[in-house]
Design a protein around this motif. Structure first.
Motif, mmCIF file in Angstrom:
data_model
loop_
_atom_site.group_PDB
_atom_site.id
_atom_site.type_symbol
_atom_site.label_atom_id
_atom_site.label_comp_id
_atom_site.label_asym_id
_atom_site.label_seq_id
_atom_site.Cartn_x
_atom_site.Cartn_y
_atom_site.Cartn_z
ATOM 1 N N UNK A 96 45.357 -2.529 35.566
ATOM 2 C CA UNK A 96 46.915 -2.127 35.767
ATOM 3 C C UNK A 96 48.128 -3.536 35.625
ATOM 4 N N UNK A 97 49.306 -2.506 35.391
ATOM 5 C CA UNK A 97 50.634 -3.720 35.016
ATOM 6 C C UNK A 97 50.156 -5.020 35.906
ATOM 7 N N UNK A 192 48.111 -9.171 22.822
ATOM 8 C CA UNK A 192 48.324 -7.876 23.607
ATOM 9 C C UNK A 192 49.603 -8.274 25.148
ATOM 10 N N UNK A 193 50.340 -9.537 24.764
ATOM 11 C CA UNK A 193 50.805 -9.560 26.333
ATOM 12 C C UNK A 193 50.659 -10.424 27.216
#
Length: 210
Positions: A96-97, A192-193
């Motif tokens: 999840x974020x 990807x972050x």
């Protein structure tokens, strides 16, 4: 499927990333072959089902290395000596974020050079020796689990001592593979972050001559 080295690590990884490692094989001064798969299992014809995700592992100190895709591995011609690579792009971040997780792979072939150059590495204590030290940013890691795969794919589980080392004495000739895993809390910047949790997996392969 074989029993994973770290059950807790595998439970957290997405199904596609479970029990996978990147490793390098090299015979003498021939081409280096980079694999993605499960070293304890026979390699499927054409390579592991996730092999397509192995696109551009970076070869340490060889930014211009050309990787050619073969049936089940990537191949590159390099000068003689130990080969090191890493890849943080194989599996996309998951979760999840705000609680994303990711995996970073490190790999080495050869044991001629008795020192580590990767951030997470299993390096021989002495040139061509049977004792290896597991380090993170150059610091030994005591009490860490290490898997040793023999040429017949059988696995022996080892634990690093107070100096972060394991003994891998082998009587049979052939190719051996060491594997270690580590989990780290972030945030860590990946392609990807940002990841809140990162799984680092390192391998070292070497050949015992006949």
């Amino acid at each position: 499927m074989r029993i994973p080295l770290l059950a807790a690590l595998v439970l957290c990884l997405p199904a596609a990333a479970q029990a996978h490692e990147i490793w390098i094989e090299r015979d003498g001064s021939g081409p280096a072959r980079v694999y993605l798969g499960e070293p304890g299992e026979p390699m499927p014809v054409g390579g592991d089902p996730e092999f397509a995700k192995l696109k551009a592992p970076r070869i340490l100190a060889r930014p211009g290395a050309v990787l050619t895709r073969r049936a089940g591995f990537l191949e590159t011609k390099l000068p003689a000596g130990d080969v090191r690579a890493w890849d943080d792009t194989v599996f996309a971040l998951w979760g999840p974020d705000g609680k994303k997780e990711g995996v970073v792979y490190y790999a080495r072939a050869g044991r001629a050079e008795p020192r580590a150059k990767l951030p997470f590495e299993l390096a021989p204590v002495t040139a061509n020796g049977s004792r290896f030290v597991l380090t993170r940013d150059g610091k030994p890691l005591p009490g860490a689990k290490v898997a040793l795969y023999a040429p017949d794919r059988s696995k022996t589980e080892l634990t690093t001592d107070a100096d972060g080392t394991v003994e891998t004495s082998a009587a049979k000739p052939g190719r051996y593979l060491l594997v270690a895993s580590r989990t780290e809390e972030g945030p860590v910047a990946l392609p990807g972050g940002n990841a809140s949790l990162v799984y680092r997996i390192t391998t070292t392969s070497y050949v015992v001559p006949g």
